[in-house]
Design an enzyme around this catalytic site. Structure first.
Site, PDB file in Angstrom:
ATOM      1  N   LYS A  49      12.127 -27.479  19.370  1.00 26.23           N
ATOM      2  CA  LYS A  49      12.274 -27.967  20.753  1.00 26.23           C
ATOM      3  C   LYS A  49      11.467 -29.251  20.924  1.00 26.23           C
ATOM      4  O   LYS A  49      10.312 -29.328  20.500  1.00 26.23           O
ATOM      5  CB  LYS A  49      11.819 -26.892  21.745  1.00 26.23           C
ATOM      6  CG  LYS A  49      11.953 -27.347  23.203  1.00 26.23           C
ATOM      7  CD  LYS A  49      11.840 -26.192  24.183  1.00 26.23           C
ATOM      8  CE  LYS A  49      10.439 -25.766  24.484  1.00 26.23           C
ATOM      9  NZ  LYS A  49       9.578 -26.820  25.049  1.00 26.23           N
ATOM     10  N   ASP A  69       8.160 -25.107  18.994  1.00 31.84           N
ATOM     11  CA  ASP A  69       7.942 -26.273  19.858  1.00 31.84           C
ATOM     12  C   ASP A  69       7.266 -27.395  19.072  1.00 31.84           C
ATOM     13  O   ASP A  69       6.268 -27.164  18.387  1.00 31.84           O
ATOM     14  CB  ASP A  69       7.006 -25.853  21.005  1.00 31.84           C
ATOM     15  CG  ASP A  69       7.459 -26.341  22.353  1.00 31.84           C
ATOM     16  OD1 ASP A  69       8.400 -27.159  22.412  1.00 31.84           O
ATOM     17  OD2 ASP A  69       6.876 -25.893  23.353  1.00 31.84           O
ATOM     18  N   GLU A 103      13.456 -27.453  33.122  1.00 29.57           N
ATOM     19  CA  GLU A 103      12.282 -26.855  33.762  1.00 29.57           C
ATOM     20  C   GLU A 103      12.027 -27.498  35.122  1.00 29.57           C
ATOM     21  O   GLU A 103      11.954 -28.729  35.241  1.00 29.57           O
ATOM     22  CB  GLU A 103      11.049 -27.030  32.854  1.00 29.57           C
ATOM     23  CG  GLU A 103       9.777 -26.485  33.499  1.00 29.57           C
ATOM     24  CD  GLU A 103       8.617 -26.300  32.521  1.00 29.57           C
ATOM     25  OE1 GLU A 103       8.795 -26.520  31.303  1.00 29.57           O
ATOM     26  OE2 GLU A 103       7.529 -25.936  33.004  1.00 29.57           O
ATOM     27  N   GLU A 145      10.648 -32.485  23.924  1.00 33.81           N
ATOM     28  CA  GLU A 145      10.713 -32.848  25.338  1.00 33.81           C
ATOM     29  C   GLU A 145      11.113 -34.314  25.486  1.00 33.81           C
ATOM     30  O   GLU A 145      10.505 -35.181  24.863  1.00 33.81           O
ATOM     31  CB  GLU A 145       9.336 -32.643  25.994  1.00 33.81           C
ATOM     32  CG  GLU A 145       8.856 -31.211  25.943  1.00 33.81           C
ATOM     33  CD  GLU A 145       7.497 -31.027  26.621  1.00 33.81           C
ATOM     34  OE1 GLU A 145       6.969 -31.991  27.221  1.00 33.81           O
ATOM     35  OE2 GLU A 145       6.967 -29.907  26.546  1.00 33.81           O
ATOM     36  N   ASP A 202       4.371 -24.681  22.963  1.00 34.31           N
ATOM     37  CA  ASP A 202       3.062 -25.341  22.906  1.00 34.31           C
ATOM     38  C   ASP A 202       2.239 -24.976  24.142  1.00 34.31           C
ATOM     39  O   ASP A 202       1.084 -25.377  24.282  1.00 34.31           O
ATOM     40  CB  ASP A 202       3.187 -26.856  22.704  1.00 34.31           C
ATOM     41  CG  ASP A 202       3.887 -27.565  23.852  1.00 34.31           C
ATOM     42  OD1 ASP A 202       4.403 -26.881  24.757  1.00 34.31           O
ATOM     43  OD2 ASP A 202       3.927 -28.809  23.840  1.00 34.31           O
ATOM     44  N   SER A 203       2.817 -24.157  25.024  1.00 41.30           N
ATOM     45  CA  SER A 203       2.051 -23.542  26.118  1.00 41.30           C
ATOM     46  C   SER A 203       0.877 -22.739  25.543  1.00 41.30           C
ATOM     47  O   SER A 203      -0.056 -22.395  26.275  1.00 41.30           O
ATOM     48  CB  SER A 203       2.948 -22.624  26.961  1.00 41.30           C
ATOM     49  OG  SER A 203       3.683 -21.742  26.140  1.00 41.30           O
TER      50      SER A 203
HETATM   51  O1  KIV Z   1       5.737 -24.327  25.797  1.00 45.77           O
HETATM   52  C1  KIV Z   1       6.419 -23.568  26.514  1.00 45.77           C
HETATM   53  O2  KIV Z   1       6.098 -22.396  26.725  1.00 45.77           O
HETATM   54  C2  KIV Z   1       7.621 -24.117  27.125  1.00 45.77           C
HETATM   55  C3  KIV Z   1       8.333 -23.289  28.146  1.00 45.77           C
HETATM   56  C4  KIV Z   1       7.621 -23.374  29.440  1.00 45.77           C
HETATM   57  C5  KIV Z   1       9.769 -23.670  28.292  1.00 45.77           C
HETATM   58  O3  KIV Z   1       8.000 -25.206  26.827  1.00 45.77           O
END
Ligand code: KIV
Length: 263
Positions: free
Chosen positions: A112, A84, A181, A114, A45-46
């Site tokens: 993924k 994500d 992280e 968090e 989600d970056s």
């Molecule tokens: O969204 C992302 O790119 C991430 C990485 C920084 C692990 O969660």
């Protein structure tokens, strides 16, 4: 080449073979990264920051994640695709199941999330229904407002203990992978040694089982790169060469170096 699965990664951990992960958000970069030998591609989600230009990942939606996951999954073989789950898409276990299914149907092989121990019930629910989970701990960017910035986590003993206990609780709940992280190197090393699931680090030192970087960071496109980043496109490489150099450096232990980590 045979497709990478979570079993491949678990076997790599058992045999002390480091592997690597990079973010990608479209078919072209995913193809080049996979052909360069990168084992796992994270549709992070970056993308809210590096593609959409936001100052955090919070505005990203499930629909946007599904779109980019579909783009990546079309070209990522043999790499394993991690999708994500964006902010507030897994606030309840039921919501998590519905949104994780959307990402899996878009082509993710792992999702993924968090968070810490509070996610254990969700991790168990997804795992029992055939959805492998990667649990992301430490500096979890979706909590940037609670942290008061993108700051290293787990520096005091109580916070370190909480991250270690959360990691073990999520591994026991059935998480297939962990991401740590921006935590101190010693904490990441302790957690990596204490869980059976592969631990992927970013700003977490060299002792984790694998490393992940945001693609735009490792290709030198971030004007203010975090300290844990190395530009692998420098020295006249092309993009395929940069991915290959990153993968080789992770495998031979020359990345990350001590200056990329935190005490
Ligand atoms: O969204 C992302 O790119 C991430 C990485 C920084 C692990 O969660």
């Amino acid at each position: 080449m045979k497709g990478i699965t979570i079993r491949t990664l678990q076997e790599a951990k058992r045999e002390s073979r480091r592997f690597c992960c990079v973010t990608a958000y479209d078919a072209s970069f995913a193809r080049v990264a996979a052909q360069a030998g990168i084992e796992t591609i994270l549709v992070g989600d970056s993308l809210g920051m590096v593609l959409q230009g936001h100052t955090s990942t919070l505005p990203v939606t499930v629909e946007e994640m599904a779109y980019h996951t579909r783009c990546v999954a079309s070209a990522a073989a043999p790499a394993l695709v991690i999708g994500d789950m964006p902010f507030m898409s897994y606030a309840t276990p039921e919501q998590a199941l519905r949104n994780a299914a959307t990402l899996m149907q878009a082509g993710a092989q792992v999702v993924k999330l968090e968070g810490g121990e509070w996610l254990a019930e969700t991790v168990r629910l997804l795992a029992e229904r055939g959805i492998p989970v990667c649990a992301h701990l430490g500096l979890t960017p979706q909590s940037v407002n609670s942290f008061g910035g993108f700051v290293v986590q787990g520096r005091d003993p109580a916070a370190a203990r909480r991250i270690a206990e959360d990691s073990r609780a999520l591994a026991e709940a059935g998480a297939a992978l962990l991401v740590l992280e921006c935590v101190p190197r010693a904490l990441a090393a302790e957690i990596t040694a204490s869980v059976r699931v592969p631990v992927i680090g970013i700003g977490a030192g060299a002792a984790t089982d694998a490393q992940v970087l945001v693609m735009h960071d490792m290709l030198g496109m971030n004007p203010r790169p975090p300290r844990f980043v190395q530009n692998f496109l420098s020295e006249g490489r092309d993009i395929a060469g940069a991915f290959a150099a990153y993968a080789a450096a992770v495998r031979d232990g020359s990345f990350p170096r001590p200056e990329h980590g935190f005490d």
